[in-house]
Design an enzyme around this catalytic site. Structure first.
Site, PDB file in Angstrom:
ATOM      1  CG  ASP A 148      -1.735   7.494   1.081  1.00 40.36           C
ATOM      2  OD1 ASP A 148      -2.446   8.495   1.156  1.00 40.36           O
ATOM      3  OD2 ASP A 148      -1.087   7.208   0.056  1.00 40.36           O
ATOM      4  CB  SER A 167      -1.777   3.945  -3.807  1.00 34.76           C
ATOM      5  OG  SER A 167      -2.208   5.008  -2.995  1.00 34.76           O
ATOM      6  CG  ASP A 183      -1.716   1.181   1.441  1.00 30.96           C
ATOM      7  OD1 ASP A 183      -2.286   1.672   0.461  1.00 30.96           O
ATOM      8  OD2 ASP A 183      -1.812   1.667   2.583  1.00 30.96           O
TER       9      ASP A 183
END
Length: 211
Positions: A13, A99, A11
Site C-alpha cells: 500500500d 504487506s 511494501d
C-alpha cells in the site's frame, strides 16, 4: 531452486500500489474517515501496528465479500512499477512484496504487476461477510524483515544484495535488514532512517540503483 542475483522487496500500500486498501474497504462500510486517520497514525509510528490493524479491521465488520471485487477494480499500480519489475527480472533478480494489507486483494493484484512472491494478512469471513477480525498472525514490522531474510536465504541472495522499499514505520525493520533501504513516498521518520530517499512517486527511479 535457481539462485537469484538479487532480491527487491516492496511494501504494497502506497508503494507497489497507490492506494491504502484498508481505506477502500472502509469505504464499503461507510467508515473511511476514521480508518484513514488510524492508518496515518500507524504509518507515522505513533501506535503499535498490530493493535492499530486489529482496530481498523474491526471497522470492516459486516462488509460482504463481494466488496473485494469492487476494491480490486479501484486499485492503481504505482507509476513505474511495471518498468521496475521488468528491469529486476532482466537483471536476474526476484521481486517480493510483504504487506500489512490483505491477501484477498494482493493475490489478484501482484501477478500482473510482475511480483514473484508475496505475503499479507487474511481477513476472517463468516456467512459471506467480514467478521472484523484478522486470521492468523499479523504481518507486522518484524514479519516483513523475516520474509526478506527468508526469501534471500531461499534464493541464495547475500544480505547485501537485497533492496527494501517502503513508506511507513512498519517498513523500517525490513529496510534495516536489507542491503539498501529505500524510502519511497515516505513519512518523515522513514525518510530519516532510510539509506536513500526516492523523491518522485515513480518507481522507475529505483532502476539505476539495481545491482
Amino acid at each position: 531452486m535457481t539462485a537469484a542475483r538479487f532480491l527487491v522487496v516492496l511494501d504494497a500500500d502506497s508503494t507497489l500500489i497507490r492506494n491504502e486498501v484498508i481505506e477502500l474497504l472502509a469505504d464499503e462500510a461507510g467508515r473511511r474517515a476514521e480508518v484513514q486517520a488510524a492508518t496515518e497514525a500507524a504509518m507515522r509510528g505513533e501506535v503499535d501496528f498490530a493493535t492499530s490493524l486489529r482496530s481498523r479491521v474491526s471497522a470492516l465488520s459486516g462488509v460482504p465479500v463481494e466488496a473485494f471485487e469492487r476494491v480490486r477494480a479501484r486499485v492503481e499500480p504505482t507509476p513505474g512499477v511495471h518498468e521496475l519489475t521488468a528491469a529486476v527480472h532482466e537483471r536476474g533478480g526476484v521481486v517480493g512484496v510483504v504487506s500489512g494489507g490483505f491477501h484477498e486483494i494482493l493475490d489478484h493484484v501482484a501477478p500482473p504487476i510482475g511480483v514473484d512472491r508475496w505475503r499479507a494478512n487474511r481477513l476472517a469471513v463468516a456467512d459471506g461477510v467480514l467478521t472484523g477480525a484478522v486470521e492468523g498472525e499479523i504481518v507486522d514490522a518484524e514479519a516483513k524483515a523475516h520474509w526478506l531474510r527468508t526469501w534471500a536465504a531461499e534464493l541464495g541472495v547475500a544480505p547485501g544484495a537485497t533492496l527494501a522499499i517502503g513508506d511507513g514505520a512498519n517498513d523500517l525493520r525490513m529496510m534495516e535488514a536489507a542491503g539498501l533501504g529505500l524510502a519511497f513516498n515516505a513519512k518523515p521518520a522513514v525518510r530519516a532512517a532510510a539509506s536513500l530517499v526516492i523523491g518522485p512517486v515513480d518507481l522507475r527511479e529505483v532502476i539505476p540503483l539495481l545491482p
